[in-house]
Design a protein around this motif. Structure first.
Motif, PDB file in Angstrom:
ATOM      1  N   ASP A  95     -77.121  39.276  59.223  1.00 30.58           N
ATOM      2  CA  ASP A  95     -76.193  39.759  60.255  1.00 30.58           C
ATOM      3  C   ASP A  95     -76.847  39.709  61.631  1.00 30.58           C
ATOM      4  OD1 ASP A  95     -74.352  40.303  58.261  1.00 30.58           O
ATOM      5  OD2 ASP A  95     -75.122  42.329  57.962  1.00 30.58           O
ATOM      6  N   ILE A  96     -76.403  38.790  62.460  1.00 24.54           N
ATOM      7  CA  ILE A  96     -76.937  38.676  63.815  1.00 24.54           C
ATOM      8  C   ILE A  96     -75.924  39.353  64.740  1.00 24.54           C
ATOM      9  CG2 ILE A  96     -77.815  37.056  65.573  1.00 24.54           C
ATOM     10  CD1 ILE A  96     -79.403  37.135  62.912  1.00 24.54           C
ATOM     11  N   ASN A  97     -76.037  40.661  64.817  1.00 23.32           N
ATOM     12  CA  ASN A  97     -75.061  41.474  65.547  1.00 23.32           C
ATOM     13  C   ASN A  97     -75.624  41.844  66.924  1.00 23.32           C
ATOM     14  OD1 ASN A  97     -73.073  43.182  66.391  1.00 23.32           O
ATOM     15  ND2 ASN A  97     -73.101  44.491  64.593  1.00 23.32           N
ATOM     16  N   PHE A  98     -75.077  41.238  67.974  1.00 23.74           N
ATOM     17  CA  PHE A  98     -75.578  41.455  69.330  1.00 23.74           C
ATOM     18  C   PHE A  98     -75.057  42.754  69.951  1.00 23.74           C
ATOM     19  CE2 PHE A  98     -76.171  36.889  68.846  1.00 23.74           C
ATOM     20  CZ  PHE A  98     -77.406  36.689  69.422  1.00 23.74           C
ATOM     21  N   GLY A  99     -73.993  43.280  69.386  1.00 22.49           N
ATOM     22  CA  GLY A  99     -73.404  44.485  69.981  1.00 22.49           C
ATOM     23  C   GLY A  99     -72.838  44.166  71.360  1.00 22.49           C
ATOM     24  N   SER A 100     -72.968  45.101  72.293  1.00 21.80           N
ATOM     25  CA  SER A 100     -72.414  44.895  73.644  1.00 21.80           C
ATOM     26  C   SER A 100     -73.240  43.879  74.417  1.00 21.80           C
ATOM     27  CB  SER A 100     -72.413  46.221  74.407  1.00 21.80           C
ATOM     28  OG  SER A 100     -71.610  47.153  73.741  1.00 21.80           O
ATOM     29  N   LEU A 101     -72.547  43.025  75.153  1.00 18.55           N
ATOM     30  CA  LEU A 101     -73.216  42.002  75.960  1.00 18.55           C
ATOM     31  C   LEU A 101     -73.067  42.344  77.438  1.00 18.55           C
ATOM     32  CD1 LEU A 101     -71.827  38.871  74.078  1.00 18.55           C
ATOM     33  CD2 LEU A 101     -74.078  39.926  73.782  1.00 18.55           C
ATOM     34  N   LEU A 133     -68.846  30.848  69.200  1.00 19.52           N
ATOM     35  CA  LEU A 133     -68.489  32.278  69.150  1.00 19.52           C
ATOM     36  C   LEU A 133     -67.088  32.430  69.724  1.00 19.52           C
ATOM     37  CD1 LEU A 133     -71.900  33.751  70.286  1.00 19.52           C
ATOM     38  CD2 LEU A 133     -70.752  34.280  68.121  1.00 19.52           C
ATOM     39  N   GLY A 230     -63.875  41.437  74.649  1.00 17.94           N
ATOM     40  CA  GLY A 230     -63.465  41.295  73.257  1.00 17.94           C
ATOM     41  C   GLY A 230     -64.669  41.148  72.349  1.00 17.94           C
ATOM     42  N   THR A 231     -64.384  40.972  71.078  1.00 14.04           N
ATOM     43  CA  THR A 231     -65.462  40.787  70.098  1.00 14.04           C
ATOM     44  C   THR A 231     -65.497  39.316  69.697  1.00 14.04           C
ATOM     45  OG1 THR A 231     -65.054  43.019  69.291  1.00 14.04           O
ATOM     46  CG2 THR A 231     -66.365  41.597  67.897  1.00 14.04           C
ATOM     47  N   TYR A 232     -66.654  38.712  69.854  1.00 18.79           N
ATOM     48  CA  TYR A 232     -66.802  37.279  69.579  1.00 18.79           C
ATOM     49  C   TYR A 232     -67.614  37.099  68.293  1.00 18.79           C
ATOM     50  CZ  TYR A 232     -65.081  36.438  74.299  1.00 18.79           C
ATOM     51  OH  TYR A 232     -64.301  36.385  75.423  1.00 18.79           O
ATOM     52  N   GLN A 233     -67.121  36.240  67.447  1.00 15.72           N
ATOM     53  CA  GLN A 233     -67.781  36.045  66.149  1.00 15.72           C
ATOM     54  C   GLN A 233     -67.805  34.574  65.747  1.00 15.72           C
ATOM     55  OE1 GLN A 233     -65.320  38.347  63.493  1.00 15.72           O
ATOM     56  NE2 GLN A 233     -66.368  40.280  63.993  1.00 15.72           N
TER      57      GLN A 233
ATOM     58  N   LEU B 144     -65.397  39.312  58.375  1.00 15.37           N
ATOM     59  CA  LEU B 144     -66.324  40.147  59.139  1.00 15.37           C
ATOM     60  C   LEU B 144     -65.656  41.427  59.631  1.00 15.37           C
ATOM     61  CD1 LEU B 144     -68.098  37.481  61.347  1.00 15.37           C
ATOM     62  CD2 LEU B 144     -69.151  38.869  59.583  1.00 15.37           C
ATOM     63  N   GLN B 146     -64.492  43.978  62.303  1.00 16.54           N
ATOM     64  CA  GLN B 146     -63.951  43.675  63.636  1.00 16.54           C
ATOM     65  C   GLN B 146     -64.872  44.144  64.772  1.00 16.54           C
ATOM     66  OE1 GLN B 146     -61.180  41.810  64.553  1.00 16.54           O
ATOM     67  NE2 GLN B 146     -61.398  41.264  62.404  1.00 16.54           N
ATOM     68  N   PHE B 148     -68.114  43.778  64.675  1.00 13.16           N
ATOM     69  CA  PHE B 148     -69.309  42.929  64.631  1.00 13.16           C
ATOM     70  C   PHE B 148     -69.224  41.861  65.719  1.00 13.16           C
ATOM     71  CE2 PHE B 148     -71.675  39.254  63.171  1.00 13.16           C
ATOM     72  CZ  PHE B 148     -72.831  39.776  62.606  1.00 13.16           C
ATOM     73  N   GLN B 149     -70.228  41.805  66.575  1.00 13.18           N
ATOM     74  CA  GLN B 149     -70.241  40.793  67.636  1.00 13.18           C
ATOM     75  C   GLN B 149     -71.462  39.890  67.465  1.00 13.18           C
ATOM     76  OE1 GLN B 149     -68.395  40.360  71.323  1.00 13.18           O
ATOM     77  NE2 GLN B 149     -70.091  41.445  72.272  1.00 13.18           N
ATOM     78  N   GLY B 150     -71.233  38.677  67.063  1.00  9.91           N
ATOM     79  CA  GLY B 150     -72.343  37.761  66.866  1.00  9.91           C
ATOM     80  C   GLY B 150     -72.079  36.820  65.716  1.00  9.91           C
ATOM     81  N   SER B 151     -73.166  36.445  65.024  1.00 11.50           N
ATOM     82  CA  SER B 151     -73.056  35.431  63.972  1.00 11.50           C
ATOM     83  C   SER B 151     -73.356  36.020  62.605  1.00 11.50           C
ATOM     84  CB  SER B 151     -74.051  34.303  64.251  1.00 11.50           C
ATOM     85  OG  SER B 151     -73.790  33.721  65.504  1.00 11.50           O
ATOM     86  N   ALA B 152     -72.463  35.749  61.668  1.00 15.00           N
ATOM     87  CA  ALA B 152     -72.723  36.100  60.270  1.00 15.00           C
ATOM     88  C   ALA B 152     -73.311  34.870  59.610  1.00 15.00           C
ATOM     89  CB  ALA B 152     -71.424  36.498  59.593  1.00 15.00           C
TER      90      ALA B 152
END
Lengths: 244, 322
Positions: A95-101, A133, A230-233, B144, B146, B148-152
């Protein structure tokens, strides 16, 4: 007179060094690494060696005989690797979760890829993303990086990305079995290739045995002030396949 | 007393609830064995092969197994997978497991392993040719969170299968050695002749091209013989598989480029050859090198010049007048 004598002596030394017939002794025949391999079905076998040779052999029915009688021959693994250790691949964090940018301030995260080839000889780890993303609306994206304006990068060609006014998403590689001619230092980045458009890019590889070869992947995001909230994935796939 | 016990118990429960827990991130670890399967099979025959998949991560994993064909590889035997490719012969493959099927999710608990029983059934009417596939085992994709911000990350591990469908054990192979050159070192080239220093190690690169329709193995030797045809050096070629219509780099048995370190005695013409012998064909590539003591001669020449200079200077020194 002495000088002429000296020159003559040196001249003859050079002459005989060049034109003297070289003596080749039998023990100059070097074969410490030579292997004889036989295509037979194992009944017994193994490695034999002395000071002058190394032989791995198998004893049993011939390949031809097995093929004729059974209609098939199966060979598994590599004869020259005497191990039953399996080919393994590890990723330290999925899980590469950056959180807030924060706009204009790059966010960095990293994880580790580890490969043990075991009974394989050589491997490659490739990477590909499903899409850049992307926000849940399916339209707005954080683009994949093209690195600095003066040093543009490609999916298979890393380059410097240190300008905080250049926005996007990319990765850097460091560690064992990484192409350090491409990822020269921690400022060198590449964009991920995109599924259904590009071929996966090699991020780690070796043409031989690897034992716990570990490389660090550093993921970098830098967004502009105008990036929609928004949330980018996305999903990134790492594919580890042994060589044949 | 009861009140004290009650307060102590309450405090312990409160701390147990509020203290930060050790949460380990989701990781991935998977192994597969065997990494390579080489099969020669006649039409109308069937085989099964058991693959062991082990979950080395600290949590249970949901996985999907699939067969992906490939027709190309790079110079080091890494296949270029074509996940979108379809071929009629993909139906030759199936899983004999009762509960695990291709492209259907299955689970392996943390620290456990599972066996995939791969079955290959070649019909009587199958065309005689090679087929190359990779058995891949991928993590199953979940949606994922909602927030979660980034890459799975997803992970795939694989094992290659090189299959020759043939009515004979050794179908024709056509190999050609190319680019057999000195890689670096003191080498001067004049026409087809190389001149090299007799005490400098030389490295050589070479590739082999399989122009045939069936995979072959690069069994052979790197040989150095003197002008009088006396063997000077012998080294094995790493036996690797080369699929049809592809190219591979040739390496020594240590997985390195070929290297010859001449000794002082290796002076004059030498022939270096790479010889590959398959079960039904041979291929050889040779280069001619003349070794001469370049560095040694230069050293002697410089020494000579220095000695002459010293002698001249010494002989010109004026004698002291009495």
């Amino acid at each position: 007179m002495k000088v002429i004598y000296l020159i003559t002596l040196i001249f003859f030394s050079i002459f005989f060094t060049i034109f003297e017939t070289s003596l080749v002794y039998a023990d100059d025949l070097k074969s410490p690494t030579f292997e004889i391999q036989m295509s037979t079905i194992n009944i017994t076998g193994g490695a034999k060696s002395s000071t002058t040779y190394k032989l791995t052999d198998t004893v049993g029915q011939t390949f031809q005989g097995q093929f004729n009688s059974a209609g098939y021959v199966i060979l598994t693994g590599f004869q020259y690797i005497n191990t039953l250790i399996p080919f393994s691949f590890k990723i330290s964090d999925l899980d590469i979760n950056f959180g807030s940018l924060v706009p204009g301030i790059p966010s960095l995260l990293s994880n580790t890829l580890t490969i043990t080839t075991g009974s394989a000889f050589g491997y490659a780890v490739k990477a590909i993303e499903d899409h850049p993303l992307r926000r849940s609306d399916g339209i707005t994206t954080i683009p994949d990086t093209s690195c600095d304006l003066a040093t543009p990068c490609l999916q298979t060609d890393a380059n410097v990305w240190s300008d905080n006014t250049r926005f996007g998403f990319g990765y850097n590689m460091s560690g064992v079995d990484v192409n350090t001619a491409d990822f020269i230092n921690s400022t060198y980045y590449r964009p991920f290739p995109v599924e259904n458009i590009d071929q996966p890019a090699i991020v780690m590889s070796k043409g031989g045995v690897a034992t716990s070869s570990a490389a660090t992947v550093t993921y970098k995001i830098n967004i502009s002030g105008s990036q929609a909230a928004g949330t980018y994935q996305n999903a990134i796939q790492f594919i580890a396949i042994p060589a044949f | 007393m009861t009140k004290k016990i009650f307060i102590t118990t309450l405090c312990l429960i409160t701390f147990a609830i509020l203290l930060p827990k050790h949460v380990s991130a989701a990781n991935y670890g998977m192994s597969i064995s065997p990494p390579l399967l080489r099969v020669h099979i006649k039409p109308g025959k069937s085989i099964t092969q058991v693959y062991k998949i082990e979950n080395l991560s600290n949590n249970d994993k949901t996985l999907v197994a699939a067969i992906v064909p490939f027709t190309e590889s790079d110079n080091f035997g890494n296949p270029v997978l074509n996940p979108k490719t379809t071929a009629p012969w993909l139906s030759y493959f199936s899983l004999a497991n009762s509960e695990i099927k291709f492209n259907k999710p299955f689970s392996i608990p943390a620290g456990s392993s599972e066996q995939l029983i791969l079955s290959l059934s070649v019909p009587e009417t199958a065309p005689l040719k090679d087929i190359y596939v990779t058995l891949i085992v991928s993590t199953y994709e979940n949606s994922l969170d909602q927030t979660f911000q980034g890459s799975a990350l997803r992970a795939t591990i694989g094992s290659n299968l090189l299959i020759t469908i043939s009515s004979q054990a050794y179908p024709d192979t056509i190999l050609r050695i190319e680019g057999f050159y000195p890689a670096k070192g003191a080498v001067i080239r004049i026409g087809n002749l190389y001149f090299a220093d007799s005490i400098t190690p030389l490295k050589f690169t070479a590739t082999v091209t399989n122009e045939g329709n069936f995979a072959a193995e690069t069994k052979g030797v790197f040989r150095v013989v003197s002008g009088k045809n006396k063997p000077v050096y012998l080294e094995g070629i790493l036996p690797v598989n080369i699929i049809a219509k592809s190219q591979r780099q040739l390496l020594n048995t240590n997985g390195d480029t070929f290297e010859f370190s001449p000794s002082l005695g290796n002076i004059g013409p030498h022939q270096l050859s790479l010889e590959i012998k398959t079960d039904n064909s041979n291929t050889t590539s040779t280069i001619d090198i003349i070794f001469f003591p370049l560095k040694l001669s230069l050293g002697l020449l410089i020494s000579l010049l220095i000695i002459i200079s010293i002698i001249k200077i010494t002989s010109k020194t004026p004698e002291k007048s009495t």
